[in-house]
Motif scaffolding. Structure first.
Motif, PDB file in Angstrom:
ATOM      1  N   HIS A  69      -5.855  16.067  -7.545  1.00 51.66           N
ATOM      2  CA  HIS A  69      -5.340  15.273  -6.423  1.00 51.66           C
ATOM      3  C   HIS A  69      -4.746  13.961  -6.921  1.00 51.66           C
ATOM      4  O   HIS A  69      -3.650  13.561  -6.507  1.00 51.66           O
ATOM      5  CB  HIS A  69      -6.450  15.010  -5.403  1.00 51.66           C
ATOM      6  CG  HIS A  69      -5.996  14.188  -4.248  1.00 51.66           C
ATOM      7  ND1 HIS A  69      -6.137  12.818  -4.210  1.00 51.66           N
ATOM      8  CD2 HIS A  69      -5.367  14.523  -3.099  1.00 51.66           C
ATOM      9  CE1 HIS A  69      -5.630  12.357  -3.087  1.00 51.66           C
ATOM     10  NE2 HIS A  69      -5.151  13.362  -2.395  1.00 51.66           N
ATOM     11  N   GLN A  70      -5.454  13.291  -7.797  1.00 55.56           N
ATOM     12  CA  GLN A  70      -4.988  11.998  -8.295  1.00 55.56           C
ATOM     13  C   GLN A  70      -3.692  12.149  -9.100  1.00 55.56           C
ATOM     14  O   GLN A  70      -2.785  11.322  -8.979  1.00 55.56           O
ATOM     15  CB  GLN A  70      -6.065  11.328  -9.146  1.00 55.56           C
ATOM     16  CG  GLN A  70      -7.306  10.933  -8.359  1.00 55.56           C
ATOM     17  CD  GLN A  70      -7.017   9.922  -7.265  1.00 55.56           C
ATOM     18  OE1 GLN A  70      -6.352  10.214  -6.281  1.00 55.56           O
ATOM     19  NE2 GLN A  70      -7.525   8.731  -7.432  1.00 55.56           N
ATOM     20  N   VAL A  73      -0.829  12.591  -6.681  1.00 54.26           N
ATOM     21  CA  VAL A  73      -0.438  11.312  -6.071  1.00 54.26           C
ATOM     22  C   VAL A  73       0.396  10.484  -7.042  1.00 54.26           C
ATOM     23  O   VAL A  73       1.426   9.917  -6.668  1.00 54.26           O
ATOM     24  CB  VAL A  73      -1.688  10.523  -5.601  1.00 54.26           C
ATOM     25  CG1 VAL A  73      -1.334   9.089  -5.236  1.00 54.26           C
ATOM     26  CG2 VAL A  73      -2.353  11.217  -4.421  1.00 54.26           C
ATOM     27  N   ARG A  77       4.225   9.138  -6.665  1.00 54.34           N
ATOM     28  CA  ARG A  77       4.528   7.717  -6.823  1.00 54.34           C
ATOM     29  C   ARG A  77       5.621   7.510  -7.863  1.00 54.34           C
ATOM     30  O   ARG A  77       6.539   6.701  -7.660  1.00 54.34           O
ATOM     31  CB  ARG A  77       3.273   6.948  -7.246  1.00 54.34           C
ATOM     32  CG  ARG A  77       2.260   6.775  -6.158  1.00 54.34           C
ATOM     33  CD  ARG A  77       1.104   5.904  -6.607  1.00 54.34           C
ATOM     34  NE  ARG A  77       1.593   4.555  -6.871  1.00 54.34           N
ATOM     35  CZ  ARG A  77       1.044   3.731  -7.754  1.00 54.34           C
ATOM     36  NH1 ARG A  77       0.011   4.097  -8.477  1.00 54.34           N
ATOM     37  NH2 ARG A  77       1.543   2.528  -7.932  1.00 54.34           N
ATOM     38  N   ARG A 139       1.997   3.069  -0.034  1.00 51.95           N
ATOM     39  CA  ARG A 139       1.043   3.864   0.747  1.00 51.95           C
ATOM     40  C   ARG A 139       0.369   4.910  -0.131  1.00 51.95           C
ATOM     41  O   ARG A 139      -0.815   5.179   0.011  1.00 51.95           O
ATOM     42  CB  ARG A 139       1.738   4.516   1.924  1.00 51.95           C
ATOM     43  CG  ARG A 139       2.211   3.494   2.953  1.00 51.95           C
ATOM     44  CD  ARG A 139       2.690   4.170   4.166  1.00 51.95           C
ATOM     45  NE  ARG A 139       1.573   4.955   4.698  1.00 51.95           N
ATOM     46  CZ  ARG A 139       1.383   5.214   5.957  1.00 51.95           C
ATOM     47  NH1 ARG A 139       2.222   4.750   6.830  1.00 51.95           N
ATOM     48  NH2 ARG A 139       0.375   5.936   6.350  1.00 51.95           N
ATOM     49  N   TYR A 140       1.129   5.495  -1.060  1.00 51.26           N
ATOM     50  CA  TYR A 140       0.527   6.434  -2.004  1.00 51.26           C
ATOM     51  C   TYR A 140      -0.455   5.726  -2.920  1.00 51.26           C
ATOM     52  O   TYR A 140      -1.479   6.291  -3.304  1.00 51.26           O
ATOM     53  CB  TYR A 140       1.603   7.150  -2.833  1.00 51.26           C
ATOM     54  CG  TYR A 140       2.162   8.356  -2.150  1.00 51.26           C
ATOM     55  CD1 TYR A 140       1.438   9.544  -2.079  1.00 51.26           C
ATOM     56  CD2 TYR A 140       3.415   8.328  -1.563  1.00 51.26           C
ATOM     57  CE1 TYR A 140       1.946  10.653  -1.442  1.00 51.26           C
ATOM     58  CE2 TYR A 140       3.933   9.439  -0.927  1.00 51.26           C
ATOM     59  CZ  TYR A 140       3.194  10.595  -0.870  1.00 51.26           C
ATOM     60  OH  TYR A 140       3.692  11.702  -0.234  1.00 51.26           O
ATOM     61  N   THR A 143      -3.593   5.488  -1.089  1.00 51.40           N
ATOM     62  CA  THR A 143      -4.253   6.794  -1.101  1.00 51.40           C
ATOM     63  C   THR A 143      -5.010   6.981  -2.410  1.00 51.40           C
ATOM     64  O   THR A 143      -6.158   7.432  -2.416  1.00 51.40           O
ATOM     65  CB  THR A 143      -3.211   7.929  -0.934  1.00 51.40           C
ATOM     66  OG1 THR A 143      -2.536   7.743   0.302  1.00 51.40           O
ATOM     67  CG2 THR A 143      -3.853   9.293  -0.983  1.00 51.40           C
ATOM     68  N   ASN A 146      -8.119   4.633  -2.369  1.00 56.74           N
ATOM     69  CA  ASN A 146      -9.161   5.126  -1.452  1.00 56.74           C
ATOM     70  C   ASN A 146      -9.852   6.362  -2.005  1.00 56.74           C
ATOM     71  O   ASN A 146     -11.071   6.492  -1.909  1.00 56.74           O
ATOM     72  CB  ASN A 146      -8.565   5.428  -0.078  1.00 56.74           C
ATOM     73  CG  ASN A 146      -8.270   4.174   0.696  1.00 56.74           C
ATOM     74  OD1 ASN A 146      -8.860   3.119   0.465  1.00 56.74           O
ATOM     75  ND2 ASN A 146      -7.336   4.262   1.622  1.00 56.74           N
ATOM     76  N   ARG A 147      -9.085   7.271  -2.590  1.00 53.07           N
ATOM     77  CA  ARG A 147      -9.679   8.481  -3.166  1.00 53.07           C
ATOM     78  C   ARG A 147     -10.569   8.136  -4.341  1.00 53.07           C
ATOM     79  O   ARG A 147     -11.617   8.744  -4.547  1.00 53.07           O
ATOM     80  CB  ARG A 147      -8.566   9.446  -3.593  1.00 53.07           C
ATOM     81  CG  ARG A 147      -9.051  10.750  -4.120  1.00 53.07           C
ATOM     82  CD  ARG A 147      -9.666  11.619  -3.013  1.00 53.07           C
ATOM     83  NE  ARG A 147     -10.037  12.902  -3.554  1.00 53.07           N
ATOM     84  CZ  ARG A 147     -11.298  13.319  -3.703  1.00 53.07           C
ATOM     85  NH1 ARG A 147     -12.293  12.582  -3.296  1.00 53.07           N
ATOM     86  NH2 ARG A 147     -11.538  14.492  -4.236  1.00 53.07           N
TER      87      ARG A 147
END
Length: 164
Positions: A69-70, A73, A77, A139-140, A143, A146-147
């Protein structure tokens, strides 16, 4: 033909694009730094994946889901940053061209004085698109952060469970 050089029209008309070029340069510098931070984060994530593959980390499955996931993202980006950089460089070029076009039209072709305005407006539109992409990219980044916090909290809970 050169009577327009006696007034301040050329100077004032050329200063505005110069200020906008300076603004673009600041954004290019900070955007390049953001891209560098993405590179650093991807390298850290790569190191973590290597440690997982070597079996040196616990919670293998959860960590792999987190890493995928990271990395996803960070890839998004990087694409957004690259596109915004392209718009920033294009805006810078258009502002420089508008400044030069203004001098040229005032000196040699007053009937074409609309050209620098159109070119400068195009630069402004590119600057707007770059800013919008940077806003979207931020915004990414949120994300990602936060993750990371959520996964750290998960690890903390799991470790506390094991200690009981």
């Amino acid at each position: 033909m050169f009577e327009s050089f006696s007034n301040s029209e050329i100077l004032s008309g050329m200063i505005t694009p110069a200020v906008l070029v300076s603004a673009c340069a600041s954004l290019i510098f900070s955007t390049a730094n953001r891209l560098g931070r993405i590179f650093d984060r991807v390298n850290l994530l790569k190191s973590e994946v290597e440690l997982l593959l070597e079996g040196k980390r616990s919670f293998h499955e959860q960590r792999m889901v987190y890493m995928r996931h990271q990395l996803s993202v960070q890839k998004k980006r990087a694409v957004l940053i690259q596109r915004s950089m392209a718009f920033l460089y294009l805006a810078t070029s258009l502002f420089i061209i508008s400044s030069l076009a203004l001098a040229f039209t005032l000196a040699f072709a007053k009937n074409l004085n609309w050209i620098p305005t159109v070119v400068a407006l195009s630069g402004g539109i590119c600057l707007f698109f770059a800013s919008a992409l940077l806003l979207y990219e931020s915004r990414y980044n949120l994300t990602f952060i936060n993750r990371q916090i959520e996964f750290t909290e998960f690890l903390e809970r799991e470790i506390q469970e094991k200690m009981k």
